[in-house]
Every structure is written in C-alpha cells, then in structure tokens.
Design a protein around this motif. Structure first.
Motif: not given
Length: 473
Positions: A409-438
């Motif tokens: 999964i890859s996302k770019t050009d995200l705006s991170v606003l003050a006090n509003i969390p941005e969900t980067l990755i929410s993969p479906p169940s079973g897609v990733a047992k372990q993952c790395e986020v860069v």
C-alpha cells in the motif's frame, strides 16, 4: 551441542537452522518469564525435566510470531540483549540475550545465543553461558560463584584473545549472581566474571564458552558491566550499575582476569545497562559539517532508567588507576542533557562496534522490545552523529534493506492537520502478518510535534518526532 529447531537446515552454519520464522513461548511461559524478570526463584523445568545443558527447551515454540526479529527459540522468553559482538577470527556476528531458564536451584536468566554472517540470516544456538555450570566441559563443571543467574553483561574484542594468542578475539564479561551458602565471599549477591571461547580454532560459531579458573574477576560488585573501553595508556575500564569504575592494566591483564577498583564516578549516573563509547561517525550527508565542526564532543554515555537515554560530552581519562572526567563540551553544552533514545516499549539497549559493508567501522545498537507474547530483540540500528541537528541519530543498518519487498500500500501528498489524526494504512484482515511503514515528512514552518502510531485500538508502538525551536532545513 548444535541444535536445530526447524526442518530447514542452513548448511552454511554447519547444520544449525535459520531463524526466518522466529518463535515465542506460549501463554503459560509468559507467567514464568514475568516471575524470572522479578527475580523470583520459581525453579526452571524444561521439556525433559530440570533445565540443563542439552535440555534447554522450556516449551513448544510459539508459531505465530514476527518474521524478521530475533526471538528466543527455546520457548523460554527473553529480555535484555547481552554482549552483541563481531568475531574477527571467523567473521561471525554473535548476539547474546537474557533467556528465561536456569540450571539447578538458580532462578536465571542465563545467556541465549544467535549467530549470523550477514545480519539477515540467523541461526539459533544452544545456551552459551549457564548459571552455576561451565557447559564447555562434560559433564559440566560446577561454578558456585554464579549459580543463581547470569545477568546482563558485555563483550569486547581484545588483542591476544584469538586462538593464536596474538590476534584479536572475544571476551565476555558478565555479572554472576551468587549466594553465601555456596559462595561464602558473596557479600552483595553479585560479582563479575569472564567467559572465553572454549575451542576457538575448531568452533567457528563459538558454541562452547569456558569460565576460566581465575574467576571471579571482581568480588562483591553490582550488575550490568559496560563494554570495556581502552584509555590511551592501554588501561581497560568498565563501569557497573552503581557508577563504580573498574580497571585492568593491559590486554594481558584482562586475559588473565586481573581487575581492580578505581572508584565511583560522579559523572556517570547510577542506572542500568550503561554504555560508554567514542562519538560515532557522521550521519550520511553531513560528513562535511562533521569535519568542519569545531571541538566536537568525544564520547557518548548511555543508560537505562525509565527508558534509554544518551548524553554527549568530553571525556578526559586521567592517569591509570585514577578516575577521569566526563563533562559538557564547550559549544555543545546542550548535548550533555539526557535525551531519550526511543519511545514505547524499548529498553536495556546494548551497542558495539561492527564492520561496515565497505570494511569501515560503525556503531550498532540493539534493544529489548517488550511486545507480546514474550518480547523480542529490536532490529539492529546504526548510530551516527548529525552536527547540524546537534544530536545522535539511528536508522536500520544497510543489510536490512535486503528484506524489503515491493510496497503493498502506498499513499503520497497527504496533509497532516493539527490535532486531526490521518489514517495511513488500514489493510484488510489477513493481508499483512507483519509490515514495515516508511514515512517521509515535509517539515512544517512552525514549531510542531508530529509522529507516527502503529497498532490497532491500543497502539503498541510510537515514534515521536519533535521539530526544535530553531528550525533546521
């Protein structure tokens, strides 16, 4: 005594197994691990009776575990990394750790052991250093001075410790826990001892570690000896938990187990798992600024107290058998303040000097990651100094890049606003047992605190990044 725990055999390691799929003890073993971590003498029973060299599996390995981290392969549980070191004789990387088992009436822990040639493929080894026993002999020879436990120690490469008596080789220095009934000189409950390879020439994986007859090297000490450092006079020094500094006059003296007390240092704060080493190399991309900087600090002092902390300053070693000084560096005074190494469940880190892929040297740090179901060792991270950011920095070593596959999964050009969390990755169940986020941040134009949280409803890992008041571009 080389033992395999998987069907996949790695011939490069002479019949030992890779640890590509690492394992944890089951839930019942977690309770044992907790008791041992608290120093409770619960006894130690392995699958075929009392734990003993050759019978060192506490339970069936846990099968649902992270893929790339080093974890205890004996179903026993673990905590601190111990004496991580590169063997210049056989070109093997050794990683020891606190394994939650014990022989006899001891409560443990002891020294677990992994080996690798490349930081990527690892082999699990038998227990390296047992409480109360020298397992390099058969039957194992009793060592009553450390029959309670083997706590967190350090490893150092010393000239003359190699198999020819001249070349560099490894010496392990560890705190042995004792009791007065079995060791009458046991006043503080702790002493320092050394262990060396038993068959350096013929045992390239250093399976068997011998406890020389000169042990213990220091009576009535405290725990957590740092990796020894060498002063210009040739004297070796180390510090323990209680800020006490000990010395050994030369390579030859260390190899003969001759150590002496120098004194308690007011400059080294009392804390667990201390480390003291020269200022690391420049962070990549800042080499020119590093070379141009005036009167850089000389050393880093690391301790573990409610987290792991660094402070950077200037060290004056003083004359042999005389305490030196560790103080703030003029122009870099702010770096003498304690700075936290990492956030979250990270503790008891240990570091050492290792060769780079280009045959240089680098400082690599390992930590104890307190994650379910029963802890793991962190991925190895190289420490560097950024003179522009005025701080130490760390990042996964180059070898780890070979573990990376294409991004799922890859996302770019995200705006991170003050006090509003941005969900980067929410993969479906079973897609990733372990993952790395860069994640790459474009720095804001105002003072801000921003970062990343990984986990589910209750995040288990945090990384906090703070932009300083003086903006750095």
């Amino acid at each position: 005594r080389q033992m395999c725990i998987r069907d996949s055999i790695n011939a490069e390691y002479g019949g030992c197994c890779e640890t590509t799929n690492c394992v944890f003890p089951d839930t019942a073993m977690r309770l044992l691990s907790l008791s041992l971590a608290l120093g409770v003498a619960v006894g130690s029973t392995c699958l075929n009776g009392p734990c003993y060299p050759g019978n060192e599996y506490c339970g069936q390995p846990f099968t649902d575990a992270p893929t790339f981290h080093l974890m205890d392969q004996h179903g026993c549980g673990e905590n601190d990394p111990n004496g991580p070191v590169f063997d210049p004789v056989h070109g093997v990387i050794h990683h020891f750790y606190q394994i939650h088992l014990a022989a006899g009436s001891g409560h443990g822990p002891d020294y677990g052991h992994f080996v690798s040639k490349d930081f990527v493929h690892w082999a699990a080894m038998p227990v390296a250093i047992w409480n109360g026993l020298d397992s390099s002999e058969w039957p194992p020879r009793k060592t009553p001075y450390d029959n309670e436990a083997i706590f967190t120690g350090s490893a150092v490469v010393v000239d003359g410790a190699g198999p020819d008596g001249k070349s560099p080789g490894i010496v392990n220095i560890y705190p042995g826990l004792c009791n007065k009934n079995d060791w009458p000189d046991c006043g503080t409950g702790t002493l320092l001892a050394q262990a060396v390879p038993a068959n350096y020439n013929t045992d390239p994986l250093l399976t068997n570690w011998s406890k020389p007859s000169y042990n213990p090297i220091v009576q009535n000490s405290q725990r957590d000896p740092s990796t020894p450092w060498k002063t210009p006079s040739g004297e070796w020094r180390l510090r323990t938990y209680n800020s006490m500094v000990y010395g050994s006059g030369s390579d030859e003296d260390m190899l003969a187990g001759r150590w002496y007390e120098i004194g308690a240092s007011k400059d080294f704060r009392t804390c667990e798992c201390p480390s003291f080493y020269p200022l690391p190399a420049a962070t990549p991309g800042f080499e020119q600024e590093y070379r141009a900087a005036a009167a850089l600090p000389t050393h880093v002092h690391k301790t573990s107290c409610g987290g792991d902390w660094w402070q950077i300053g200037t060290y004056q070693p003083g004359a042999p058998k005389v305490l030196g000084s560790f103080e703030a560096t003029e122009g870099w005074d702010d770096l003498f303040l304690q700075r936290k190494i990492d956030q979250g469940n990270f503790y008891a880190s240990k570091d050492n000097s290792y060769p780079t892929l280009a045959n240089g040297t680098r400082r690599i740090n390992w930590g104890w990651a307190q994650v379910p179901p029963s802890s793991t060792q962190t991925l190895p991270r190289e420490i560097s100094f950024n003179p522009v950011a005025r701080q130490l920095q760390q990042y996964p070593i180059d070898e780890i890049q070979t573990l990376r596959a294409a991004a799922t999964i890859s996302k770019t050009d995200l705006s991170v606003l003050a006090n509003i969390p941005e969900t980067l990755i929410s993969p479906p169940s079973g897609v990733a047992k372990q993952c790395e986020v860069v994640v790459s941040f474009e720095l804001p134009t105002v003072v801000s605190t921003f970062g990343l949280a990984m986990g589910t409803v209750h995040p288990v890992s945090y990384t906090h990044l703070t932009l300083p008041t003086k903006r750095i571009v």
